[in-house]
Design an enzyme around this catalytic site. Structure first.
Site, PDB file in Angstrom:
ATOM      1  N   LYS A  50       0.964  -1.153  -0.013  1.00  0.00           N
ATOM      2  CA  LYS A  50      -0.192   0.221  -0.030  1.00  0.00           C
ATOM      3  C   LYS A  50       0.821   1.195  -0.383  1.00  0.00           C
ATOM      4  O   LYS A  50       0.754   2.315  -0.866  1.00  0.00           O
ATOM      5  CB  LYS A  50      -0.737  -0.025   1.330  1.00  0.00           C
ATOM      6  N   GLN A  94      -3.877  -1.360   9.542  1.00  0.00           N
ATOM      7  CA  GLN A  94      -3.942  -2.531   9.076  1.00  0.00           C
ATOM      8  C   GLN A  94      -4.835  -3.507   9.901  1.00  0.00           C
ATOM      9  O   GLN A  94      -4.440  -3.775  11.099  1.00  0.00           O
ATOM     10  CB  GLN A  94      -2.450  -2.799   8.694  1.00  0.00           C
ATOM     11  N   ASP A 117     -10.239   3.565   4.713  1.00  0.00           N
ATOM     12  CA  ASP A 117     -10.583   2.390   4.604  1.00  0.00           C
ATOM     13  C   ASP A 117     -12.144   2.125   4.492  1.00  0.00           C
ATOM     14  O   ASP A 117     -12.680   1.309   4.225  1.00  0.00           O
ATOM     15  CB  ASP A 117     -10.171   1.400   5.558  1.00  0.00           C
TER      16      ASP A 117
END
Ligand code: NAP
Length: 282
Positions: A50, A94, A117
């Site tokens: 990412k 994460q 997200d």
């Protein structure tokens, strides 16, 4: 004749090119902060990917690593700092977090305007209400892939197998939303006669986590099949779809790897740009 392959790598390349072009036209560099807790090797690999994606399109990435036994309060303090840092447009924690940490509380601590997200309850609420907001990356990636590959969704019957907050549930909502206009069934582990339910689908999405659960008997001839699953099996990676048998009946199908995975990564970049523009007013 086998199904047409829906190429996630190609769609992802396009999304990245679009983001890179838009970022290049900005007066500032959008910032993405990644937070990694513990030493899970898969999480390390995902975050590394990412971050390098971000740099590739001109997004500045900053990285924060904490030990697996970090107290909840310390992790939340870091989130508070990132929330108030003006250079940070997006915060990515994460998941999953190591046992002992409450991930729901951590996600809820993120400023919804920086929730790239798309998992904060506020952004989920906007999705339910059909209002604009930051959407979760994997479902957004699926929608974009379908669009790029001219898969007609409006007026079609869609079945989403899986009802997680990460994938199945938001994707079912997106497909059923006004303007997208599929008629959607959300199936799960308690759905009786799953294969029969799935066989009704013009568009079938598997977001389950059971390797090769979806076999030929689940497929309506000509259906578009989207395989979200990423499962580690003895001989490598497997999706939730039994690709070889399903491709004989489906009209189009996403592969694993090279399908939804690259799109999830690309949509994080699109969300970071979106968050930056919304926060900074241009
Ligand atoms: P999850 O939170 O474990 O949810 C799985 C869903 O599947 C649940 O709703 C569960 O039903 C349902 N389910 C489980 N076994 C089933 C069965 N035998 N028949 C029908 N439904 C069943 O998983 P997730 O986070 O949504 O992830 C799903 C898969 O997608 C995993 O393989 C994951 O690695 C992958 N994934 C891929 C990406 C990507 O970028 N490609 C991103 C995220 C996730 P209940 O609700 O009844 O338990």
């Amino acid at each position: 004749m086998g199904a047409r392959i829906i190429d996630g790598k190609e769609s992802a390349r396009q999304v990245k090119a679009e983001v890179a072009e838009l970022v290049a036209g900005l007066q500032y560099r959008p910032g993405l902060a990644t937070v990694l807790v513990g030493d899970d090797p898969a999480s390390h690999t995902y975050v590394k990917g990412k971050r390098s994606d971000a740099e590739e399109v001109g997004i500045r990435s900053t990285h924060h690593e904490l030990p697996g036994d970090v107290p909840q309060a310390d992790l939340e303090m870091l989130i508070d700092q990132l929330n108030s840092n003006d250079e940070v447009d997006g915060i990515l924690v994460q998941l999953p977090l190591p046992g002992g940490l409450d991930s729901e509380r951590v996600v809820a601590r993120i400023d919804p305007a920086k929730d790239v997200d798309g998992l904060h309850p506020y952004n989920m609420g906007l999705l339910v209400l059909g209002r604009p907001g930051l959407r979760p990356c994997t479902p957004s990636g699926v929608m974009r892939m379908l669009e790029d590959n001219d898969v007609v969704v409006a007026g079609r019957t869609a079945v989403v197998i899986g009802r997680s907050f990460l994938v199945g549930r938001p994707l079912a909502l997106m497909m059923a939303s006004k303007g997208v206009d599929a008629t959607v069934t959300m199936a799960h582990s308690r759905t009786p006669q799953l294969a029969e339910v799935a066989r009704d689908a013009d568009i079938l999405v598997a977001a389950v986590g059971v390797p090769r659960l979806v076999t030929a008997e689940f497929i309506k001839p000509g259906a578009a099949v989207v395989d979200v699953g990423i499962n580690r099996v003895e001989d490598g990676l497997a999706g939730d779809v039994d690709f070889d048998s399903v491709r004989e009946i489906a009209g189009s199908i996403t592969p694993v790897p090279g399908g939804v995975g690259p799109m999830t990564r690309a949509m994080l970049l699109a969300n970071t740009l979106k968050a930056a523009k919304a926060r900074r007013g241009a």
